[in-house]
Write a protein that holds these residues in place. Structure first.
Motif, PDB file in Angstrom:
ATOM      1  N   ARG A 134       1.025  -1.204  -0.055  1.00 32.92           N
ATOM      2  CA  ARG A 134       0.164   0.069  -0.052  1.00 32.92           C
ATOM      3  C   ARG A 134       0.896   1.368  -0.173  1.00 32.92           C
ATOM      4  N   LYS A 135       0.522   2.116  -0.859  1.00 33.74           N
ATOM      5  CA  LYS A 135       1.203   3.478  -0.905  1.00 33.74           C
ATOM      6  C   LYS A 135       0.213   4.675  -0.679  1.00 33.74           C
ATOM      7  N   ASP A 136       0.792   5.533  -0.081  1.00 32.13           N
ATOM      8  CA  ASP A 136      -0.100   6.930   0.170  1.00 32.13           C
ATOM      9  C   ASP A 136       0.770   8.044  -0.045  1.00 32.13           C
ATOM     10  N   LEU A 137       0.017   8.912  -0.782  1.00 30.75           N
ATOM     11  CA  LEU A 137       0.632  10.208  -1.208  1.00 30.75           C
ATOM     12  C   LEU A 137       0.945  11.013  -0.137  1.00 30.75           C
ATOM     13  N   TRP A 138       2.131  11.349   0.124  1.00 33.55           N
ATOM     14  CA  TRP A 138       2.501  12.383   1.343  1.00 33.55           C
ATOM     15  C   TRP A 138       2.881  13.887   0.918  1.00 33.55           C
ATOM     16  N   ALA A 139       3.389  14.058  -0.066  1.00 34.28           N
ATOM     17  CA  ALA A 139       3.494  15.513  -0.541  1.00 34.28           C
ATOM     18  C   ALA A 139       3.905  15.712  -2.048  1.00 34.28           C
ATOM     19  N   PHE A 140       3.584  16.582  -2.736  1.00 39.12           N
ATOM     20  CA  PHE A 140       3.746  16.801  -4.243  1.00 39.12           C
ATOM     21  C   PHE A 140       4.408  18.195  -4.396  1.00 39.12           C
ATOM     22  N   HIS A 141       5.078  18.774  -5.365  1.00 35.12           N
ATOM     23  CA  HIS A 141       5.401  19.863  -6.080  1.00 35.12           C
ATOM     24  C   HIS A 141       6.018  19.857  -7.258  1.00 35.12           C
ATOM     25  N   GLY A 142       5.535  20.458  -8.414  1.00 35.94           N
ATOM     26  CA  GLY A 142       6.115  20.542  -9.517  1.00 35.94           C
ATOM     27  C   GLY A 142       6.203  18.993 -10.156  1.00 35.94           C
ATOM     28  N   ASN A 143       7.596  18.532 -10.285  1.00 40.25           N
ATOM     29  CA  ASN A 143       7.602  17.274 -10.760  1.00 40.25           C
ATOM     30  C   ASN A 143       8.170  16.025  -9.877  1.00 40.25           C
ATOM     31  N   ARG A 144       7.959  16.346  -8.497  1.00 39.75           N
ATOM     32  CA  ARG A 144       8.198  15.527  -7.541  1.00 39.75           C
ATOM     33  C   ARG A 144       7.003  15.069  -6.768  1.00 39.75           C
ATOM     34  N   ILE A 145       7.248  13.648  -6.135  1.00 44.17           N
ATOM     35  CA  ILE A 145       6.118  13.249  -5.489  1.00 44.17           C
ATOM     36  C   ILE A 145       6.878  12.508  -4.197  1.00 44.17           C
ATOM     37  N   ALA A 146       6.434  12.582  -3.020  1.00 44.74           N
ATOM     38  CA  ALA A 146       6.654  11.862  -1.903  1.00 44.74           C
ATOM     39  C   ALA A 146       5.693  10.950  -1.498  1.00 44.74           C
ATOM     40  N   VAL A 147       5.958   9.919  -1.095  1.00 40.80           N
ATOM     41  CA  VAL A 147       4.943   8.768  -0.610  1.00 40.80           C
ATOM     42  C   VAL A 147       5.678   7.933   0.474  1.00 40.80           C
ATOM     43  N   ARG A 148       4.736   7.668   1.318  1.00 43.68           N
ATOM     44  CA  ARG A 148       4.717   6.629   2.438  1.00 43.68           C
ATOM     45  C   ARG A 148       4.163   5.165   2.134  1.00 43.68           C
ATOM     46  N   PHE A 149       4.861   4.397   2.595  1.00 46.69           N
ATOM     47  CA  PHE A 149       4.107   2.696   2.154  1.00 46.69           C
ATOM     48  C   PHE A 149       4.500   1.801   3.141  1.00 46.69           C
ATOM     49  N   GLN A 150       3.583   0.946   3.049  1.00 44.27           N
ATOM     50  CA  GLN A 150       3.816  -0.352   3.959  1.00 44.27           C
ATOM     51  C   GLN A 150       3.492  -1.672   2.802  1.00 44.27           C
ATOM     52  N   TYR A 151       4.498  -2.695   3.235  1.00 42.94           N
ATOM     53  CA  TYR A 151       4.132  -4.022   2.393  1.00 42.94           C
ATOM     54  C   TYR A 151       4.383  -4.916   3.588  1.00 42.94           C
ATOM     55  N   GLU A 152       3.866  -5.987   3.197  1.00 40.98           N
ATOM     56  CA  GLU A 152       3.988  -7.415   4.186  1.00 40.98           C
ATOM     57  C   GLU A 152       4.493  -8.537   3.032  1.00 40.98           C
ATOM     58  N   TRP A 153       5.134  -9.226   3.869  1.00 40.79           N
ATOM     59  CA  TRP A 153       5.811 -10.519   2.779  1.00 40.79           C
ATOM     60  C   TRP A 153       6.323 -11.458   3.753  1.00 40.79           C
ATOM     61  N   HIS A 154       6.411 -12.564   3.374  1.00 39.23           N
ATOM     62  CA  HIS A 154       7.343 -13.736   4.270  1.00 39.23           C
ATOM     63  C   HIS A 154       8.491 -14.201   3.631  1.00 39.23           C
ATOM     64  N   ASP A 155       9.226 -14.652   4.445  1.00 37.24           N
ATOM     65  CA  ASP A 155      10.383 -15.418   3.953  1.00 37.24           C
ATOM     66  C   ASP A 155      10.183 -16.902   3.519  1.00 37.24           C
ATOM     67  N   GLU A 156      11.324 -17.697   3.075  1.00 35.39           N
ATOM     68  CA  GLU A 156      10.884 -19.046   2.965  1.00 35.39           C
ATOM     69  C   GLU A 156      10.391 -20.076   3.976  1.00 35.39           C
ATOM     70  N   SER A 157      10.811 -19.477   5.209  1.00 41.00           N
ATOM     71  CA  SER A 157      10.644 -20.300   6.490  1.00 41.00           C
ATOM     72  C   SER A 157       9.160 -19.911   6.801  1.00 41.00           C
ATOM     73  N   GLY A 158       8.574 -18.936   6.293  1.00 48.11           N
ATOM     74  CA  GLY A 158       7.083 -18.553   6.760  1.00 48.11           C
ATOM     75  C   GLY A 158       7.175 -17.456   7.752  1.00 48.11           C
TER      76      GLY A 158
END
Length: 149
Positions: free
Chosen positions: A72-96
């Motif tokens: 998931r990504k959320d817009l944090w800020a923008f100006h001109g040709n720049r954008i800042a985002v914050r994000f979270q993602y979840e995942w698991h390794d091979e061992s679970g």
């Protein structure tokens, strides 16, 4: 051309963020890399590299380790040709073992709407499977904002 094009307003910046989230959730390195300039400059954690071929190599390696990846990504800020985002993602390794990765990105875009620079700072936090809250791509119409933790 990769619309929306800079300079960004609130609507076009949000559209750019959602398009990036959707692309990354495909876990298709070629599709994701197509949104970046041929000479795009990246910093991802402690790795620095340039160009689409390097992006594809990086993402291929990343998604071979981060199983069950959902972002998931959320817009944090923008100006001109720049954008800042914050994000979270979840995942698991091979061992679970499950992780939630928290991060911030700064993006800079070329006039044609391709991303020319991406800088990402990311921290991984171990979580129990019962603590998961991101189970796949965002559903249409879901505009929820990420929780702080």
């Amino acid at each position: 051309m990769r619309p929306p094009l800079p300079p960004f307003d609130a609507e076009s910046a949000e559209a750019k963020v959602r398009a990036a989230e959707n692309a990354w959730n495909t876990r298709d390195p070629e599709r994701v890399a197509a949104a970046y300039t041929e000479d795009s400059v990246w910093r991802n954690r402690d790795e620095f590299f340039t160009g689409r071929d390097a992006i594809v190599e990086f993402l291929t390696r990343k998604w071979s380790i981060e199983n069950g990846y959902a972002l998931r990504k959320d817009l944090w800020a923008f100006h001109g040709n720049r954008i800042a985002v914050r994000f979270q993602y979840e995942w698991h390794d091979e061992s679970g073992r499950w992780f939630r990765s928290y991060g911030n990105e700064q993006w800079e875009f070329a006039p044609d709407g391709l991303m020319s620079r991406r800088e990402a700072s990311i921290n991984d936090v171990p979580i129990g499977e019962s603590e998961r809250r991101i189970f796949g791509p965002r559903e249409p119409g879901d505009e929820s904002v990420l929780p702080q933790r």
